[in-house]
Design an enzyme around this catalytic site. Structure first.
Site, PDB file in Angstrom:
ATOM      1  N   GLU A 181      -0.068  -0.353   5.885  1.00 24.92           N
ATOM      2  CA  GLU A 181       1.005   0.220   6.560  1.00 24.92           C
ATOM      3  C   GLU A 181       0.676   1.774   6.670  1.00 24.92           C
ATOM      4  O   GLU A 181       0.978   2.272   7.817  1.00 24.92           O
ATOM      5  CB  GLU A 181       2.396  -0.296   6.209  1.00 24.92           C
ATOM      6  N   ASP A 233       0.863  -1.179   0.069  1.00 28.95           N
ATOM      7  CA  ASP A 233       0.043   0.033  -0.019  1.00 28.95           C
ATOM      8  C   ASP A 233       0.889   1.388   0.181  1.00 28.95           C
ATOM      9  O   ASP A 233       2.180   1.186   0.584  1.00 28.95           O
ATOM     10  CB  ASP A 233      -1.113  -0.030   1.449  1.00 28.95           C
TER      11      ASP A 233
END
Length: 454
Positions: free
Chosen positions: A156, A92
């Site tokens: 994250e 991500d």
């Protein structure tokens, strides 16, 4: 030991690495469905899973984590009795911010001035490619000498804790002798660096309400309390005149004992405009690695274009507080919340919502795994010795892994050196750093396996 066969193999694999990184960067995998479709993250996760299967990983799985995102897991068995190493990265990415400010499209890997530009190129899609390069180099030169687990996180950057919660519920899954977190970076290009500390983080949204509805500023301005003005005053209370963070009850005077960050180098890396002062007190290293730092990362307010002469009834802001090692992020959250509630002017109604939180982390850089890494970096970066530094960013998973596996050694390396401009427009990765760190990781895995035989 010589690094030549490994380095030659990695060098030959770099064109493939560029192609793969371009494919991975193309996914707009921001883990926030309010900004980009969830399908973009799902597609990126699928790409990572396919890459692991192509490298003969077993038990490859898309893990549905409690925050609604997916992490990718795979296991590569090693020789009998070999230690297990967990390799971490995340797919991500941060939002691209103003896409018009990018010189080249943020989700299109573009080579320019010897670097590869694209959102996630360094943070941290490049980190996953680094792991693949290291493993491929070992396979081509005698085989992977350790058992490997790979976990690639899907949230994250959002700090919503999905993988941490999943790991706590399935503690056997990520158990390892050593953990390599591929999500930090060298102090600067060409200087091999491991990260000794990470600041933790708390993220809050604060909302102020002062009126039942917006009012004409000419008719009511001067007496009616304006929520936006109240928000500006409240946010100003979080900093002293020199820019230092001032949250009631929060310790702010710690000092960094280690590698220093010269102010002129920091100004250059941060691209501070001529004549503009740095904020805070103490050394630069104190300010970015050892002390808390508050940042207002977003405000909901009328844009300049289309604004009307009105008093605002409500205002909202999102605040990030970086928390250094030695302080507890939960306590910092409580202190920041209390500060916001007590400093709102004019009796404005305050509501505070916690968005994310992660604890700070301190690694044991004297452990045997760090010795193996120092030897590997010495060969991958001829003429340079491994350095250790702090990092102002947060990786909440580190503390979860340290708590679950107290005997495991945790090393932090990666591609996010200052020129990478992670989280900003025009993020990029140095292909030379990708190549050298992949060599270093491969040599580390070999060194570490040898050290455990004794």
């Amino acid at each position: 030991m010589t690094a030549r066969p490994i380095s030659e193999t990695v060098s030959s694999l770099m064109p493939r690495a560029k192609t793969e990184l371009a494919e991975l960067v193309a996914f707009r995998s921001v883990a926030d469905p309010a900004q980009f479709p969830r399908s973009e993250c799902e597609a990126a996760a699928g790409w990572v899973a396919d890459a692991l299967r192509a490298e003969d990983f077993q038990d490859v799985a898309l893990l549905d984590t409690p925050d609604g995102t997916q992490s990718v897991y795979g296991r590569l068995p090693g020789p009998a009795g070999a230690p297990t190493v967990l390799l971490y990265a995340h797919y991500d990415v941060q939002p691209p911010l103003d896409e018009s400010a990018w010189i080249s499209p943020p989700f299109e890997l573009t080579e320019r001035a010897g670097r590869w530009f694209g959102r996630g190129a360094a943070d941290c899609k490049g980190g996953f490619i680094m792991h693949l390069l290291a493993l491929r180099a070992l396979k081509a030169n005698g085989g992977v000498p350790v058992s490997v687990k790979v976990i690639v996180e899907g949230s994250e950057e959002q700090g919503t804790g999905g993988l941490e919660q999943y790991a706590e519920a399935h503690p056997e899954l990520l158990a390892a002798d050593t953990i390599v977190i591929g999500d930090t970076g060298n102090f600067r290009v060409g200087l091999p660096t491991v990260t000794a500390t990470l600041r933790g983080m708390t993220m809050l949204r604060v909302k102020l309400d002062t009126l039942e509805g917006n009012l004409h500023s000419g008719q009511f301005g001067g007496a009616a309390p304006d929520a936006l003005a109240a928000m500006i005053q409240l946010l100003a209370s979080l900093r002293a005149e020199d820019g230092s963070t001032t949250v009631d009850g929060l310790t702010t005077g710690a000092e960094w004992d280690g590698l220093q960050y010269p102010e002129d180098e920091f100004r250059k890396d941060a691209k501070v405009l001529d004549g503009v002062e740095l904020i805070g007190a103490g050394t630069v290293a104190d300010r970015i690695w050892a002390r808390p730092a508050v940042t207002v990362i977003g405000i909901d307010c009328p844009p300049v274009v289309g604004a009307t002469p009105s008093l605002q009834a409500s205002a909202r802001a999102q605040i990030s507080l970086r928390v250094p090692p030695g302080q507890d992020a939960a306590e910092a959250t409580e202190l920041l919340t209390a500060h916001l509630e007590s400093h709102a002017p004019w009796g404005a109604r305050v509501s505070v919502e916690q968005v994310g939180q992660g604890q700070p982390f301190r690694a044991d850089v004297t452990s045997p795994a760090y010795t193996s890494m120092a030897e590997a970096m010495r060969l991958a970066y001829p003429g340079e010795e491994m350095q250790s530094s702090g990092m102002g960013g947060s990786i909440p998973l580190c503390n979860t892994l340290a708590a679950l596996y107290p005997q495991a050694e945790i090393l932090l390396i990666g591609l996010s050196e200052p020129e990478a401009q992670i989280h900003a427009v025009n993020e990029s990765v140095s292909p030379e750093e990708l190549e050298r760190l992949s060599v270093a990781e491969a040599l580390f895995l070999r060194n570490y396996a040898e050290s455990r035989k004794g």
